[in-house]
Design a protein around this motif. Structure first.
Motif, PDB file in Angstrom:
ATOM      1  N   UNK A   9       0.767  -0.963  -0.069  1.00 17.59           N
ATOM      2  CA  UNK A   9      -0.006   0.059   0.086  1.00 17.59           C
ATOM      3  C   UNK A   9       0.924   1.257   0.127  1.00 17.59           C
ATOM      4  N   UNK A  10       0.723   2.051  -1.079  1.00 12.88           N
ATOM      5  CA  UNK A  10       1.664   3.285  -1.320  1.00 12.88           C
ATOM      6  C   UNK A  10       0.807   4.440  -1.248  1.00 12.88           C
ATOM      7  N   UNK A  11       1.167   5.129  -0.151  1.00  9.71           N
ATOM      8  CA  UNK A  11       0.613   6.349   0.292  1.00  9.71           C
ATOM      9  C   UNK A  11       0.688   7.564  -0.505  1.00  9.71           C
ATOM     10  N   UNK A  12      -0.392   8.173  -1.082  1.00 12.35           N
ATOM     11  CA  UNK A  12       0.113   9.473  -2.026  1.00 12.35           C
ATOM     12  C   UNK A  12      -0.489  10.743  -1.141  1.00 12.35           C
ATOM     13  N   UNK A  13      -1.087  10.756   0.108  1.00 11.81           N
ATOM     14  CA  UNK A  13      -1.432  11.765   0.662  1.00 11.81           C
ATOM     15  C   UNK A  13      -0.274  12.765   1.316  1.00 11.81           C
ATOM     16  N   UNK A  14       1.081  12.128   1.348  1.00 11.73           N
ATOM     17  CA  UNK A  14       2.052  13.070   1.867  1.00 11.73           C
ATOM     18  C   UNK A  14       2.902  13.532   0.933  1.00 11.73           C
ATOM     19  N   UNK A  15       2.531  14.742   0.472  1.00 14.66           N
ATOM     20  CA  UNK A  15       3.259  15.047  -0.866  1.00 14.66           C
ATOM     21  C   UNK A  15       4.943  15.325  -0.426  1.00 14.66           C
ATOM     22  N   UNK A  16       5.435  15.450   0.663  1.00 12.58           N
ATOM     23  CA  UNK A  16       6.641  15.560   1.119  1.00 12.58           C
ATOM     24  C   UNK A  16       7.304  14.119   1.239  1.00 12.58           C
ATOM     25  N   UNK A  17       6.652  13.125   1.501  1.00 10.67           N
ATOM     26  CA  UNK A  17       7.450  12.026   1.595  1.00 10.67           C
ATOM     27  C   UNK A  17       6.520  10.728   1.174  1.00 10.67           C
ATOM     28  N   UNK A  18       7.490   9.936   0.617  1.00  8.32           N
ATOM     29  CA  UNK A  18       6.829   8.676  -0.165  1.00  8.32           C
ATOM     30  C   UNK A  18       6.889   7.346   0.815  1.00  8.32           C
ATOM     31  N   UNK A  19       5.764   7.035   1.302  1.00  4.16           N
ATOM     32  CA  UNK A  19       5.712   5.917   2.489  1.00  4.16           C
ATOM     33  C   UNK A  19       5.053   4.571   1.682  1.00  4.16           C
ATOM     34  N   UNK A  20       5.422   3.898   2.212  1.00  8.31           N
ATOM     35  CA  UNK A  20       4.846   2.350   1.820  1.00  8.31           C
ATOM     36  C   UNK A  20       4.263   2.017   3.319  1.00  8.31           C
ATOM     37  N   UNK A  21       2.964   2.067   3.485  1.00 11.97           N
ATOM     38  CA  UNK A  21       2.246   1.919   4.508  1.00 11.97           C
ATOM     39  C   UNK A  21       2.255   0.495   4.968  1.00 11.97           C
ATOM     40  N   UNK A  22       1.828  -0.466   3.860  1.00 12.90           N
ATOM     41  CA  UNK A  22       1.690  -2.046   4.262  1.00 12.90           C
ATOM     42  C   UNK A  22       2.737  -2.818   3.181  1.00 12.90           C
ATOM     43  N   UNK A  23       3.338  -3.549   3.666  1.00  9.95           N
ATOM     44  CA  UNK A  23       4.186  -4.563   2.777  1.00  9.95           C
ATOM     45  C   UNK A  23       4.339  -5.874   3.354  1.00  9.95           C
ATOM     46  N   UNK A  24       3.736  -6.846   3.176  1.00  8.32           N
ATOM     47  CA  UNK A  24       3.744  -7.813   3.873  1.00  8.32           C
ATOM     48  C   UNK A  24       3.085  -8.993   2.955  1.00  8.32           C
ATOM     49  N   UNK A  25       3.437 -10.435   3.265  1.00  6.37           N
ATOM     50  CA  UNK A  25       2.803 -11.501   2.532  1.00  6.37           C
ATOM     51  C   UNK A  25       1.611 -11.796   3.131  1.00  6.37           C
ATOM     52  N   UNK A  26       0.380 -12.255   2.093  1.00 12.18           N
ATOM     53  CA  UNK A  26      -0.595 -12.770   2.825  1.00 12.18           C
ATOM     54  C   UNK A  26      -0.684 -14.230   3.057  1.00 12.18           C
ATOM     55  N   UNK A  27       0.218 -14.858   2.551  1.00 17.38           N
ATOM     56  CA  UNK A  27       0.318 -16.409   2.943  1.00 17.38           C
ATOM     57  C   UNK A  27       1.726 -16.851   2.894  1.00 17.38           C
ATOM     58  N   UNK A  28       2.139 -17.917   3.463  1.00 16.33           N
ATOM     59  CA  UNK A  28       3.481 -18.354   3.601  1.00 16.33           C
ATOM     60  C   UNK A  28       3.762 -19.390   2.626  1.00 16.33           C
TER      61      UNK A  28
END
Length: 651
Positions: free
Chosen positions: A417-436
């Motif tokens: 999940x890539x956040x676009x609402x912070x113009x000054x920072x590029x933040x990946x809000x979520x990054x994880x596997x759904x299953x092993x």
């Protein structure tokens, strides 16, 4: 394969991707009626399932380098014809080589015993010397040059073998590969029509005059190379593509708008555009896929280089650097110049499953705006698959990865999940596997792509990972259905560790043993000794639920292999029709007249797709054999003799 010499010379071990059911098949058949068991759902009437894959036509020298991604494109299809007024269905099998320039040149040059193009294995092998790679590339260039000289039956203008995927856009079925533009084929017979450059297509009557993909200039040949995975918006019907090249700015981006009345979108959109540069990429990369939501596109700049200039640095043409970051470039669909780059830990991604927007209400305007872009992708923790698919051991990294960044060898379905609402920072809000569990070759119901689809389907292996051990090939014996909506919701309630964590840590055997109806992961396990290929979803007519439909895939029973691991001459494959809702029942099995080698990507073409194809003026065809003239001029005889000598030297 080398023969035993007087019983004293040991036989060379078979290449894992040139033997068994990976071995190429030379027999092609027109539409041929097939028998079947079970039931053929009426939802398949008039449609056709087609799968693409590499099938080298020049394959005599089996001691050569070879890779799963090599080979001339071969399409294999099953069409479902209505045979009478009562609606009875008859499946018909068809397979055809795609008549690319390289294929036609190969079959009209009898001396050529190995493929014209260098194997990917040659390029990725860290033990390949600069001299060896240079000689292979020089051989290709000389054969291409020779095809332009007198005496050739086929000129090689484009080097694509069109062997990776197939899709439908605006009245055309298009076979794709990264080394050239798409090639149009005709449905249901799979005849080759011609190259499509975004403006016009060979074999069609067209007044279009634009240069299309690549534009004009000395680098146009490279700029027309398109991703093997273009995306078609199910509402606007736009075709979105990127083009990866070896020179700055390295990535270009194109959008082809439909010329027909097929668009169901009310959004205003600009006209088609070609080769818009995507800024921010610093070197040539192996870039196979990308993500597209309804408003944004995602370019993946991963630390897997594909750069001929690496040779000058004493590095392989293809190299993976696990100490460099993975970068995701996100930009509004029609404005690549506004790209924003998001960085995270090194990884490889060959396939994205889906991308979609998340909206929030803007209190100042009272309108909804996009505040984040979501993406599901099959994330590998290394580039080992690139090497194992060529029967190579992955090289040891020259720079060590910090202990806290080390990950186990795996390929899992990841949520970003890539956040676009912070113009000054590029933040990946979520990054994880759904299953092993291992997960690759993702697909979904086409009508819900680029939106928050609930279900993703894919292939898995129950006894290994997709980074197969050296000398073994990746073979998939399970088809998986994930309720990604449920898994993402669980992950947001109880967030796993970023990057290394996963929502569901069960093994595939534990999931199979589960009897819960509400289990978010369902697995269709193949019978012992059977292996599947990529599946495609076909919806039930007038269905309400997203998963109400069928999964179609080719399967093969490896009890048909001989003791040496090669297929019997009478070996055959089947097309299975699986109930996608329950993931527990095969409702129908089409018995095919021959085997279908394990290949790459396929697609489903509906009855409407086939009926709405654009008119075809001419098809590509195999060259006619010409009788040799006994009255050739001496100078012509001398040239043809010299030409034959050169061909034999290069063979």
């Amino acid at each position: 394969m080398d023969e035993v010499n007087n019983g004293t010379e040991q036989r060379r071990p078979p290449h894992p991707y040139l033997s068994g059911n990976f071995a190429p098949i030379q027999r092609v058949q027109p539409l041929t009626p097939c028998s079947y068991t079970g039931v053929i759902p009426i939802d398949l009437a008039g449609g056709e399932y087609v799968r693409n894959g590499g099938n080298p036509v020049a394959n005599e020298s089996l001691g050569r380098d070879a890779h799963w991604f090599d080979g001339d494109g071969m399409l294999t299809g099953v069409s479902f014809h209505t045979t009478n007024e009562k609606g009875a269905l008859e499946p018909q099998f068809v397979n055809q080589y795609i008549l690319t320039d390289v294929f036609l040149s190969t079959i009209t040059s009898p001396a050529i015993r190995t493929p014209i193009l260098p194997s990917i294995t040659t390029l990725v092998n860290p033990l390949s010397s600069l001299v060896a790679i240079t000689l292979r590339i020089l051989r290709t260039l000389l054969l291409v040059l020779l095809s332009h000289l007198p005496g050739s039956k086929q000129v090689i203008k484009k080097i694509s073998v069109a062997n990776t995927a197939i899709l439908y856009h605006d009245g055309r079925a298009l076979a794709t590969c990264e080394s050239g533009p798409p090639m149009r084929v005709a449905l249901p017979g799979l005849e080759t029509v011609g190259w499509f450059n975004g403006e016009k297509c060979e074999g069609e009557s067209s007044a279009a005059t634009g240069a299309g993909f690549g534009g004009k200039g000395p680098l146009s040949f490279f700029r027309e190379w398109t991703t093997a995975h273009p995306r078609v918006d199910p509402q606007s019907k736009e075709l979105l593509l990127f083009h990866s090249t070896f020179a700055p700015p390295y990535i270009h981006y194109s959008i082809i708008t439909p010329s027909s009345r097929k668009s169901s979108s009310t959004r205003s959109k600009p006209a088609k555009f070609f080769n818009a540069p995507v800024p921010g990429i610093q070197s040539a990369k192996m870039m196979h896929d990308f993500g597209v939501s309804k408003t944004h596109s995602i370019i993946m700049d991963l630390p897997l280089s594909l750069d001929p200039l690496n040779l000058a640095k004493n590095k392989p043409v293809v190299a993976y650097d696990p100490t460099s970051p993975s970068r995701f470039g996100i930009f509004p669909r029609h404005q690549p110049e506004r790209v924003r780059w998001f960085e995270t830990r090194a990884c490889c991604i060959f396939h994205t499953a889906n991308s979609w927007d998340s909206l929030t209400l803007d209190p100042s305007s009272g309108e909804k705006r996009v505040d984040s872009i979501n993406m599901l992708a099959c994330r590998l923790t290394s580039a080992s698959l690139v090497f194992s698919a060529g029967a190579l051991a992955a090289p040891v990294p020259t720079r060590s990865v910090p202990d806290h960044e080390r990950e186990e060898e795996q390929c899992r379905l990841y949520y970003y999940s890539f956040c676009l609402d912070q113009e000054s920072r590029n933040v990946i809000k979520h990054q994880w596997a759904l299953s092993a569990i291992p997960f690759e070759f993702p697909s979904l119901r086409d009508s819900v792509s680029m939106s928050a689809a609930r279900y993703i389907y894919g292939c898995s292996v129950s006894d290994s990972s997709f980074g197969a051990a050296l000398g073994r090939a990746v073979k998939m014996n399970a088809i998986v259905k994930m309720d990604v909506e449920s898994l993402i919701a669980t992950g947001k309630r109880n967030p796993p560790a970023p990057i290394s964590g996963c929502v569901d840590s069960r093994s595939i055997s534990e999931i199979i043993a589960s009897s819960e109806m509400s289990d978010p992961i369902k697995v269709f396990k193949m019978p012992e000794g059977w292996y599947a290929q990529e599946s495609r979803f076909v919806p039930r007519q007038n269905s309400v639920d997203e998963d109400d439909g069928w999964l179609l895939c080719y399967v093969f029973d490896e009890s048909q292999l001989e003791e040496d691991g090669e297929c019997r001459l009478d070996a055959k494959s089947e097309l299975w029709i699986i109930d996608a809702k329950s993931m527990a029942k095969v409702v129908g099995k089409v018995l095919l007249p021959q085997r279908v080698p394990y290949g790459l990507h396929g697609n489903w073409f509906s009855k409407d797709d086939i009926q709405d194809q654009r008119p075809i003026e001419r098809l590509r065809s195999l060259p006619m054999r010409q009788k040799e003239s006994h009255h050739m001029l001496p100078i012509w005889q001398a040239w043809m003799s010299l030409r034959g000598t050169v061909e034999r030297l290069l063979a």
